[in-house]
Design a protein around this motif. Structure first.
Motif, short mmCIF file in Angstrom:
data_model
loop_
_atom_site.label_atom_id
_atom_site.label_comp_id
_atom_site.label_asym_id
_atom_site.label_seq_id
_atom_site.Cartn_x
_atom_site.Cartn_y
_atom_site.Cartn_z
N VAL A 726 104.32 77.63 26.00
CA VAL A 726 103.47 78.82 26.18
C VAL A 726 104.38 80.02 26.35
N ALA A 727 103.93 81.18 25.86
CA ALA A 727 104.65 82.44 26.04
C ALA A 727 103.75 83.38 26.81
N VAL A 728 104.27 83.89 27.94
CA VAL A 728 103.47 84.72 28.84
C VAL A 728 103.91 86.17 28.68
N LEU A 756 112.12 77.56 31.54
CA LEU A 756 112.11 78.87 30.88
C LEU A 756 113.19 78.85 29.81
N PHE A 757 112.81 79.02 28.55
CA PHE A 757 113.82 78.92 27.49
C PHE A 757 114.00 80.20 26.69
N ASP A 758 113.16 81.24 26.98
CA ASP A 758 113.37 82.47 26.22
C ASP A 758 112.72 83.64 26.95
N VAL A 759 113.40 84.79 26.90
CA VAL A 759 112.86 86.06 27.39
C VAL A 759 113.01 87.05 26.25
N PHE A 760 111.88 87.66 25.84
CA PHE A 760 111.88 88.55 24.67
C PHE A 760 111.29 89.90 25.05
N ARG A 761 111.97 90.96 24.56
CA ARG A 761 111.47 92.32 24.69
C ARG A 761 111.57 92.98 23.32
N GLY A 762 110.55 93.73 22.95
CA GLY A 762 110.56 94.38 21.64
C GLY A 762 109.43 95.37 21.49
N PRO A 763 109.54 96.26 20.47
CA PRO A 763 108.49 97.28 20.29
C PRO A 763 107.13 96.69 19.99
N ALA A 773 108.95 82.63 27.67
CA ALA A 773 108.49 81.41 27.00
C ALA A 773 108.91 80.19 27.82
N TYR A 774 107.98 79.29 28.07
CA TYR A 774 108.22 78.10 28.88
C TYR A 774 107.91 76.84 28.07
N ALA A 775 108.72 75.81 28.29
CA ALA A 775 108.44 74.49 27.74
C ALA A 775 107.86 73.64 28.86
N LEU A 776 106.70 73.00 28.61
CA LEU A 776 106.02 72.22 29.62
C LEU A 776 105.92 70.77 29.19
N ARG A 777 105.86 69.87 30.16
CA ARG A 777 105.58 68.45 29.90
C ARG A 777 104.56 67.99 30.91
N LEU A 778 103.48 67.38 30.41
CA LEU A 778 102.46 66.78 31.25
C LEU A 778 102.50 65.28 31.10
N ASP A 779 102.29 64.55 32.21
CA ASP A 779 102.26 63.09 32.19
C ASP A 779 101.06 62.60 32.99
N ASP A 780 100.50 61.45 32.51
CA ASP A 780 99.43 60.77 33.25
C ASP A 780 99.62 59.28 33.03
N PRO A 781 100.02 58.56 34.10
CA PRO A 781 100.29 57.13 33.92
C PRO A 781 99.04 56.29 33.67
N GLU A 782 97.86 56.88 33.83
CA GLU A 782 96.61 56.10 33.72
C GLU A 782 96.02 56.13 32.32
#
Length: 811
Positions: A726-728, A756-763, A773-782
């Protein structure tokens, strides 16, 4: 304390060598640091009589002396002229050996031609013989010195000297007699105590004591008809061996008596005493005193002084005044053999920066009982070697106190000492040092300490004496059992983990003194209402720079940075752990001061860091990297990991003593623990540390409050996880930590990784906007997660970002 062995043997002779006696004393609590023979290097030096002295032709400085050794006359050329025909002097004739600058290389004396005349050796000064520092002329010996005698044998120049390190609680050992008492107690040898004569007759000099608590005794003895001159050679040699410079027969007698008995003595020229009268009082406002060292001193109203009818003539227990000093014309002497309280002399000596052999003894408690002993010794030496007679004396003793018995429980002594000593053995040990022991109730003993041991006040003091006399080496080695398992507290374990982690990360631990100056806090730029500006002043500070208890660790740490930088060590990363002393608050109350009713300051445990110069050294492929804020935040991360499980958050802050925009407030699990940052240029200049020095201070007590949180291993999910990015998009002023917290909250409990893998600024984002920009991982053992779960998670993150930081997700 330097103890010539021949002097000690006048009171006790255990039949041991100097080295053997040194071992006994060291084992008994009086550590002998060295056994010296300072005058043992002279060999073949002879006592000669000057028969004639004539100038050497062609020289205005040299003299040809005819010296008689009892068998023949010797021609000796000499540069000094302080002798007369008939004087007895030491002569180093050809073949004699004198101590050299290097103790391992003595100097052999031979014949030498000077101005065409053969000189058969030399006449020697006291310094050339190793006896004192006097090199102003030839050493003039006693009129009855035996001509032809070997000087080493006559004056016992091979006498050994024990150099004893006397601890503050054993002031009695700052005397030959005090050491002799311990030798007798430790070896069982017979002790010979000097005779004491009470003063008799009116000395004609009235003595008035205004404060009996600070001057408990004053023995004054008057000696008339004296003649000031040099002391006999044996006395000069003993004083020099004991570390004191011979001056004259009167002054030397007072110093000799002080060294022998431990009671300082001062001699006044009665002709220079106004009245004559003596008054012991405190100084009046505006009074001054020129002391014997020639310094005009402004007196404090707390100073105890000895005064005559015109004003102060001495600082009690510290130093006499120059106006009543013994001089060559003195014929009438008054001896002051007093007893002053330790606290009085200590305060005066520190206030005036004037520490003497006398004040050193008073500070360690001199018993009042030693005054008449010292007076008898000094008066006897003066009448024997300066002539005259004791015409009167008076002994004022307003502070007389009956000795109090100390309770001793033999069973408790056995338990605490780990020694199976029966009551009789304990009693014998105490009686060996002069205690009077009587039977008390219920098997207890009532012990009256000897007068020379005012330090024996408590039962535990008696325990120490019992084991000391019995022998520390005879105490069996056993491990005491408390019945409970030992171990460090969780806080202590965590504190050690923090220190070890920082040291492992390349930071060096330092330990400055916990004292600072109020000026140190002022230059930090702290607000007037800041609790760190409220300090606790020291009563007797070592210096103005260390006059108050520290309320922050930064001044001491910055002084360490400056000290190293001034010595060309500019690449630094140092830390310190220790307490600060802050005003108590309801949240952090200080300790109870007990019966005084004083509330002591709060003492929170702190961690301070400071770094300057290059944090990473130069390598072949890159220049050195200067330290920056992120290195200090890295140290905080090291601390966080060492205690485990905390969430680190850093927020920008602008507060002294840091540079605006270059500091961060640190929170662990939402708890404020301190600030790190680059120091303000004004602070850098004030402390004279390198430019761009960084520092920080953290509340270590809060960091280690729960001990070390050990990570709990969790079994990985057996099902594949769900990964997405996701990019915030947020305003530039929103901290990244706040954005990350919003993403975590939206992703929910299934989130196992967030990067956090990226920070971007631009016009294209718009002015004042940034994208994270963040890289996420979700887990559910069920269950197996699907695209539906991903979409739901992204939607939840979008809502959380909008609500918490006013941002949105970039699509």
């Amino acid at each position: 304390m330097r103890v010539p062995l021949s002097w000690l043997h006048e009171f006790v002779d255990p039949g041991l060598s100097a080295e053997g006696l040194a071992d006994v004393l060291t084992a008994g609590g009086l550590e002998v640091e060295a056994v010296e023979r300072p005058t043992g290097g002279a060999r073949g030096v002879t006592v000669v009589e000057v028969r004639s002295a004539a100038p050497v032709p062609g020289s205005d400085k040299l003299t040809l002396v005819q010296a008689f050794d009892g068998e023949r006359e010797w021609e000796i050329v000499c540069g000094a002229r302080n002798y007369q025909v008939g004087d007895k002097v030491p002569a180093a004739l050809p073949g004699a050996v004198l101590p050299g600058p290097d103790p391992t290389r003595p100097v052999e004396i031979g014949r030498r031609k000077l101005m065409g005349i053969v000189s058969n050796g030399m006449l020697a000064s006291a310094r050339e013989l190793g006896i004192g520092d006097d090199h102003r002329g030839i050493w003039i010996l006693d009129r009855d010195a035996p001509i032809g005698a070997d000087l080493t044998e006559w004056l016992d120049l091979d006498d050994a000297v024990l150099d004893i390190d006397v601890t503050p609680d054993r002031g009695y050992a700052l005397s030959i007699l005090g050491v002799a008492r311990d030798v007798a107690a430790l070896t069982g040898a017979e002790l010979r105590v000097p005779e004491t004569l009470a003063p008799d007759g009116d000395p004609g000099v009235p003595v008035v004591i205004d404060d009996a608590e600070r001057c408990r005794r004053f023995d004054a003895r008057r000696i008339t008809g004296v003649r000031v001159g040099p002391s006999p050679a044996w006395l000069q040699r003993r004083l020099a061996a004991a570390g004191m410079r011979p001056i004259s027969n009167i002054v030397d007698a007072t110093n000799y008596a002080m060294l022998e008995t431990g009671n300082p003595i001062h001699a006044y020229d009665v002709a220079l005493l106004a009245g004559p009268r003596i008054e012991v009082r405190t100084a009046s406002p505006g009074e001054t005193l020129r002391t014997l060292d020639g310094v005009e001193r402004e007196l404090d109203s707390d100073d105890l002084v000895i005064a005559d009818a015109d004003g102060p003539v001495g600082l009690a227990g510290v130093m006499g005044g120059a106006g009543t000093e013994i001089n060559d014309g003195t014929t009438d002497v008054l001896l002051e053999v007093a007893n002053f309280s330790a606290a009085t002399v200590l305060r005066t000596a520190r206030r005036h920066g004037l520490h003497t052999e006398g004040s050193r003894r008073w500070e360690r408690m001199v018993p009042p009982s030693s005054a008449p002993v010292a007076a008898t010794v000094a008066a006897g030496l003066i009448t024997r070697h300066a002539g005259g007679a004791v015409v009167g004396g008076t002994d004022h003793y307003p502070g007389r106190r009956e000795p109090e018995a100390v309770r001793l429980r033999p069973a408790r002594a056995r338990s605490l000492l780990g020694l199976d000593l029966d009551t009789g053995a304990q009693q014998a040990a105490l009686e060996a040092i002069g205690c009077t022991v009587n039977e008390g109730a219920a098997g207890e003993l009532a012990v009256v300490p000897p007068a020379y041991r005012p330090d024996l006040l408590l039962e535990v003091d008696l325990y120490e004496e019992i084991v000391r006399i019995h022998g520390y080496g005879r105490v069996p080695e056993t491990v005491p059992s408390s019945g409970a398992a030992g171990g460090r507290s969780p806080r202590d374990v965590a504190r050690r983990a923090v220190r070890r982690a920082l040291a492992g990360a390349g930071w060096t631990e330092v330990m400055p003194f916990p004292f600072v100056a109020d000026a140190d806090l002022a230059v930090l730029g702290l607000d007037a209402g800041d609790p760190r500006r409220t300090t606790v002043a020291l009563v007797n500070p070592l210096s103005k720079e260390e006059s108050v208890l520290r309320t922050t660790l930064l001044p001491g740490l910055l002084r360490a940075v400056r000290h190293n930088a001034n010595r060309q060590t500019t690449d630094l990363a140092i830390f310190e752990t220790g307490p600060a002393f802050l005003p108590p608050t309801p949240e952090e109350p200080g300790a109870d001061g007990g019966p005084t009713g004083v509330v002591l300051p709060a003492e929170p445990l702190m961690l301070a860091l400071a770094a300057a110069g290059a944090f990473e050294p130069a390598r072949h492929d890159r220049p050195p990297r200067p330290v920056d804020l992120y290195d200090l935040l890295g140290a905080v991360e090291v601390v966080r990991r060492s205690v485990g499980g905390r969430t680190l958050e850093a927020r920008p802050t602008d507060e002294p003593p840091y540079h605006p925009g270059r500091a961060a407030r640190v929170l662990l699990d939402g708890v404020d623990v301190g600030v790190v940052g680059e120091l303000h240029p004004r602070v850098v200049a004030a402390y004279e540390v390198p430019a761009r020095t960084l520092a920080g201070e953290l509340r270590l007590d809060r960091i280690v409050a729960e001990g070390v949180r050990h990570p709990v291993a969790a079994a990985p999910s057996p099902l594949p996880g769900l990964r997405f990015d996701v990019a915030v998009l947020v305003d530039e002023g929103v901290p990244a930590a706040d954005v990350e917290a919003a993403v975590r909250a939206g992703a929910g409990d299934g989130l196992t990784e967030l990067t956090l893998f990226d920070v971007f600024r631009g016009p294209q984002l718009g002015e004042g906007r940034k994208s994270l920009a963040y890289a996420l991982r979700l887990d559910d053992p069920e269950r197996q997660l699907s695209d539906v779960d991903e979409a739901a998670a992204i939607e939840a993150v979008a809502r959380s970002v909008a609500a918490r930081v006013g941002g949105r997700l970039r699509r």
